[in-house]
Write a protein that holds these residues in place. Structure first.
Motif, PDB file in Angstrom:
ATOM      1  N   ASP A 102       0.819  -1.149   0.442  1.00  0.00           N
ATOM      2  CA  ASP A 102      -0.100   0.212   0.221  1.00  0.00           C
ATOM      3  C   ASP A 102       1.156   1.543  -0.192  1.00  0.00           C
ATOM      4  O   ASP A 102       0.607   2.205  -0.988  1.00  0.00           O
ATOM      5  CB  ASP A 102      -0.552   0.276   0.506  1.00  0.00           C
TER       6      ASP A 102
ATOM      7  N   GLN B 246       0.500  -3.875 -10.855  1.00  0.00           N
ATOM      8  CA  GLN B 246      -1.329  -3.338  -9.701  1.00  0.00           C
ATOM      9  C   GLN B 246      -1.883  -2.132  -9.978  1.00  0.00           C
ATOM     10  O   GLN B 246      -2.880  -2.306 -10.750  1.00  0.00           O
ATOM     11  CB  GLN B 246      -0.623  -3.100  -8.231  1.00  0.00           C
TER      12      GLN B 246
ATOM     13  N   LYS C 144      -3.083  -2.806 -13.625  1.00  0.00           N
ATOM     14  CA  LYS C 144      -4.269  -3.898 -13.463  1.00  0.00           C
ATOM     15  C   LYS C 144      -5.738  -2.701 -12.757  1.00  0.00           C
ATOM     16  O   LYS C 144      -6.918  -2.699 -13.037  1.00  0.00           O
ATOM     17  CB  LYS C 144      -4.241  -4.423 -12.679  1.00  0.00           C
ATOM     18  N   GLU C 145      -4.786  -2.395 -11.920  1.00  0.00           N
ATOM     19  CA  GLU C 145      -6.245  -0.910 -11.051  1.00  0.00           C
ATOM     20  C   GLU C 145      -6.604   0.158 -12.066  1.00  0.00           C
ATOM     21  O   GLU C 145      -7.580   0.868 -11.876  1.00  0.00           O
ATOM     22  CB  GLU C 145      -5.916  -0.244 -10.106  1.00  0.00           C
TER      23      GLU C 145
ATOM     24  N   LYS D 203       1.984   6.523  -6.683  1.00  0.00           N
ATOM     25  CA  LYS D 203       0.743   7.592  -7.915  1.00  0.00           C
ATOM     26  C   LYS D 203       1.396   9.304  -6.805  1.00  0.00           C
ATOM     27  O   LYS D 203       0.947   9.797  -7.658  1.00  0.00           O
ATOM     28  CB  LYS D 203      -0.743   7.071  -6.487  1.00  0.00           C
TER      29      LYS D 203
ATOM     30  N   ALA E 198      -5.507   2.669 -13.005  1.00  0.00           N
ATOM     31  CA  ALA E 198      -4.495   3.938 -12.777  1.00  0.00           C
ATOM     32  C   ALA E 198      -3.551   4.746 -13.328  1.00  0.00           C
ATOM     33  O   ALA E 198      -3.621   6.397 -13.370  1.00  0.00           O
ATOM     34  CB  ALA E 198      -3.885   3.759 -11.209  1.00  0.00           C
TER      35      ALA E 198
END
Length: 129
Positions: free
Chosen positions: A21, A65, A68-69, A28, A71
């Motif tokens: 996380d 990830q 996949k999200e 990000k 983002a």
């Protein structure tokens, strides 16, 4: 005393010190500051890139990830792999926080008035003794 091979195996068992996380948040934040993400197509590699700062390492699992999200979105090819940028809806709407402009004369006048008040309080205290 332990043989070297057992010591090496114990050292390798230690898990990562940063959670997934936290890595996602870090990635990000980097992307929101203008970096792009380059994910390798031939090898399991991922890097952040900025024209000003150059290349920085990124976890391959975290990069996958983000894809996949949804983002990040692919914008072009690169000799290291595919280049991704942060989806515009996830970019911060406001720019960096900027301090309001201050007038040096007002700061000086405020400092003088504080000194005057402090001096008056000190004089009043001396008279009371």
């Amino acid at each position: 005393m332990e043989p070297a091979s057992e010591r090496d195996q114990q050292e390798r068992r230690i898990g990562p010190t940063v959670s997934k996380d936290k890595w996602l948040n870090h990635a990000k934040n980097k992307l929101s500051r203008g970096y792009v993400l380059i994910i390798g197509t031939e090898r399991k590699t991922a890097n952040f890139h900025s024209n000003e700062k150059g290349y920085e390492m990124c976890s391959y699992q975290v990069a996958r990830q983000l894809v996949k999200e949804g983002a990040v979105r692919k914008i072009r090819e690169h000799y290291l792999g595919e280049v991704y940028e942060l989806v515009p809806s996830l970019q911060p709407e406001t720019g960096p926080k900027v301090r309001p402009a201050r007038d040096p004369e007002e700061d000086f006048e405020a400092l003088l008035s504080e000194l005057d008040e402090t001096a008056e309080e000190a004089e009043d205290g001396d008279l009371a003794d």
